[in-house]
Write an enzyme that holds these catalytic residues in place. Sequence first.
Site, PDB file in Angstrom:
ATOM      1  N   GLU A  90     -58.677  -3.143 -78.057  1.00 19.75           N
ATOM      2  CA  GLU A  90     -58.997  -3.755 -76.768  1.00 19.75           C
ATOM      3  C   GLU A  90     -60.514  -3.841 -76.715  1.00 19.75           C
ATOM      4  OE1 GLU A  90     -56.950  -4.964 -74.502  1.00 19.75           O
ATOM      5  OE2 GLU A  90     -55.075  -4.203 -75.352  1.00 19.75           O
ATOM      6  N   GLU A 107     -57.640 -13.838 -73.448  1.00 19.40           N
ATOM      7  CA  GLU A 107     -58.536 -12.854 -74.061  1.00 19.40           C
ATOM      8  C   GLU A 107     -59.424 -13.548 -75.096  1.00 19.40           C
ATOM      9  OE1 GLU A 107     -55.678  -9.861 -75.290  1.00 19.40           O
ATOM     10  OE2 GLU A 107     -54.896  -9.702 -73.253  1.00 19.40           O
ATOM     11  N   ARG A 120     -51.779 -15.694 -69.676  1.00 22.38           N
ATOM     12  CA  ARG A 120     -51.622 -14.647 -70.694  1.00 22.38           C
ATOM     13  C   ARG A 120     -50.579 -14.987 -71.771  1.00 22.38           C
ATOM     14  NH1 ARG A 120     -51.503  -8.747 -71.291  1.00 22.38           N
ATOM     15  NH2 ARG A 120     -49.440  -7.953 -71.767  1.00 22.38           N
ATOM     16  N   HIS A 145     -57.203  -7.605 -78.955  1.00 20.66           N
ATOM     17  CA  HIS A 145     -57.024  -7.968 -77.548  1.00 20.66           C
ATOM     18  C   HIS A 145     -58.318  -7.690 -76.785  1.00 20.66           C
ATOM     19  CE1 HIS A 145     -52.436  -7.906 -77.127  1.00 20.66           C
ATOM     20  NE2 HIS A 145     -52.603  -7.467 -78.362  1.00 20.66           N
ATOM     21  N   HIS A 161     -52.747 -13.013 -76.699  1.00 17.44           N
ATOM     22  CA  HIS A 161     -52.815 -13.299 -75.264  1.00 17.44           C
ATOM     23  C   HIS A 161     -53.881 -14.359 -74.994  1.00 17.44           C
ATOM     24  CE1 HIS A 161     -50.852  -9.176 -74.466  1.00 17.44           C
ATOM     25  NE2 HIS A 161     -49.973 -10.146 -74.308  1.00 17.44           N
TER      26      HIS A 161
HETATM   27  O1  PAY Z   1     -50.522  -3.074 -78.184  1.00 16.86           O
HETATM   28  O2  PAY Z   1     -50.000  -1.640 -76.721  1.00 16.86           O
HETATM   29  C1  PAY Z   1     -50.646  -2.608 -77.070  1.00 16.86           C
HETATM   30  C2  PAY Z   1     -51.595  -3.311 -76.167  1.00 16.86           C
HETATM   31  C3  PAY Z   1     -51.413  -3.150 -74.709  1.00 16.86           C
HETATM   32  C4  PAY Z   1     -51.934  -4.410 -74.024  1.00 16.86           C
HETATM   33  C5  PAY Z   1     -50.729  -5.139 -73.459  1.00 16.86           C
HETATM   34  O3  PAY Z   1     -50.135  -5.936 -74.179  1.00 16.86           O
HETATM   35  O4  PAY Z   1     -50.326  -4.882 -72.334  1.00 16.86           O
HETATM   36  C6  PAY Z   1     -52.987  -4.095 -73.014  1.00 16.86           C
HETATM   37  C7  PAY Z   1     -53.468  -5.273 -72.200  1.00 16.86           C
HETATM   38  C8  PAY Z   1     -53.703  -6.500 -73.089  1.00 16.86           C
HETATM   39  O5  PAY Z   1     -54.687  -6.583 -73.818  1.00 16.86           O
HETATM   40  O6  PAY Z   1     -52.870  -7.386 -73.036  1.00 16.86           O
HETATM   41  C9  PAY Z   1     -54.720  -4.949 -71.405  1.00 16.86           C
HETATM   42  C10 PAY Z   1     -55.241  -6.084 -70.567  1.00 16.86           C
HETATM   43  C11 PAY Z   1     -56.477  -5.706 -69.777  1.00 16.86           C
HETATM   44  C12 PAY Z   1     -54.196  -6.569 -69.557  1.00 16.86           C
HETATM   45  O7  PAY Z   1     -53.886  -7.755 -69.523  1.00 16.86           O
HETATM   46  O8  PAY Z   1     -53.680  -5.733 -68.799  1.00 16.86           O
HETATM   47 ZN    ZN Z   2     -53.782  -8.576 -74.633  1.00 16.37          ZN
END
Ligand code: PAY
Ligand code: ZN
Length: 340
Positions: A301, A73, A128, A198, A70
């Site tokens: 995370e 990040e 993202r 992440h 992403h």
């Molecule tokens: O591998 O299940 C996973 C990670 C979940 C992440 C996601 O892809 O949604 C969680 C989010 C991320 O790091 O992208 C959390 C962050 C804060 C977001 O963008 O919501």
């Molecule tokens: Zn992420």
Amino acid sequence: RQVPEGYNYTQYHPMEEIYQWMTEVEESNSELVTQHYLGETSENQTMYYLQISQPSNKSKKIIWMDCGIHAREWISPAFCQWFVKEILQNYKSDPQISRFLQNLDLYILPVLNVDGYIYSWEKERLWRKNRSPYMNATCYGTDLNRNFNSSWGSIGVSYNCSSEIFCGSGPESEPETRAVAQFIERKKEDILCYLTMHSYGQYILTPYGSTTEPPSNNEELVGDENFGLLKIIAKFTGTNENAVPILNLQMQVAEKAATALMGKYGTSYQVGATSLILYSNSGSSRDWAHMIGIPFSYTFELRDKGTHGFLLPSDQIEPTCEETMLAVMTIIDYVDQKYF
Ligand code: PAY
Ligand code: ZN
């Protein structure tokens, strides 16, 4: 020596500096590090990974780590670089590192989503996704962490290409996903651990995101008969029976990792399956890696819990990386000790 002279690991770096860094890391550590081509992004940038391996006649297993799936990040690519630096600086003197490097090769992809990373530096800090065009280029970007072939498109995604969690036009529709998936698929018999970094939230997430019900028996793991996965799992769990013990074991090892991390500065991490402690999602790289049979598969995370979120100040790079190092080392060490 050993790390490019003068590189500042306590700052965030734009992509061109990371490319340069990779080249220099390889040049200044040619006995240990090689840079390899992994694939191309949708905007024709090159994806490279670094392989850290100590010359040996033994056949070794692999720990994979990717950062920057992403774009926004930024602490994630910073950690991949920190990790490489630490290994290179310490592998001769640190008995833990020199021990596992006899058995394990480290494969590190510092920036998976190169196009997105560049875009977040140059155009939109909080971008993202990747940058592939959809609908006659009226919208851009697929969430690469929804694009893997694990229950693709089933939960926690959007089919709308303007969404932050657009899962793409199909599993592995994106070149970045394909590059990673094809490579890992080819090497999976040797990969003991898949780590994907992440931010933010301070979690160590285990499979699965797409279901809260761990499948019974070995249904979850495809292709096990192809490469003796059960034998590998038995090495860790001491049982041949089913998939549940490996999910539980992943949890336990993650708990140890979180404890080690906390020992440094008291930072607290929550550990558990994504679907249970965060939210449900499908097509994540972590779910996919475990589904194809990689015994240990984790999403980190990193800091923080929302105060700065994606805009983690650079004075937190060092403490974040230091503590995360302890967690990652705990996992690698466990896998090494238990398997070899
Ligand atoms: O591998 O299940 C996973 C990670 C979940 C992440 C996601 O892809 O949604 C969680 C989010 C991320 O790091 O992208 C959390 C962050 C804060 C977001 O963008 O919501
Ligand atoms: Zn992420």
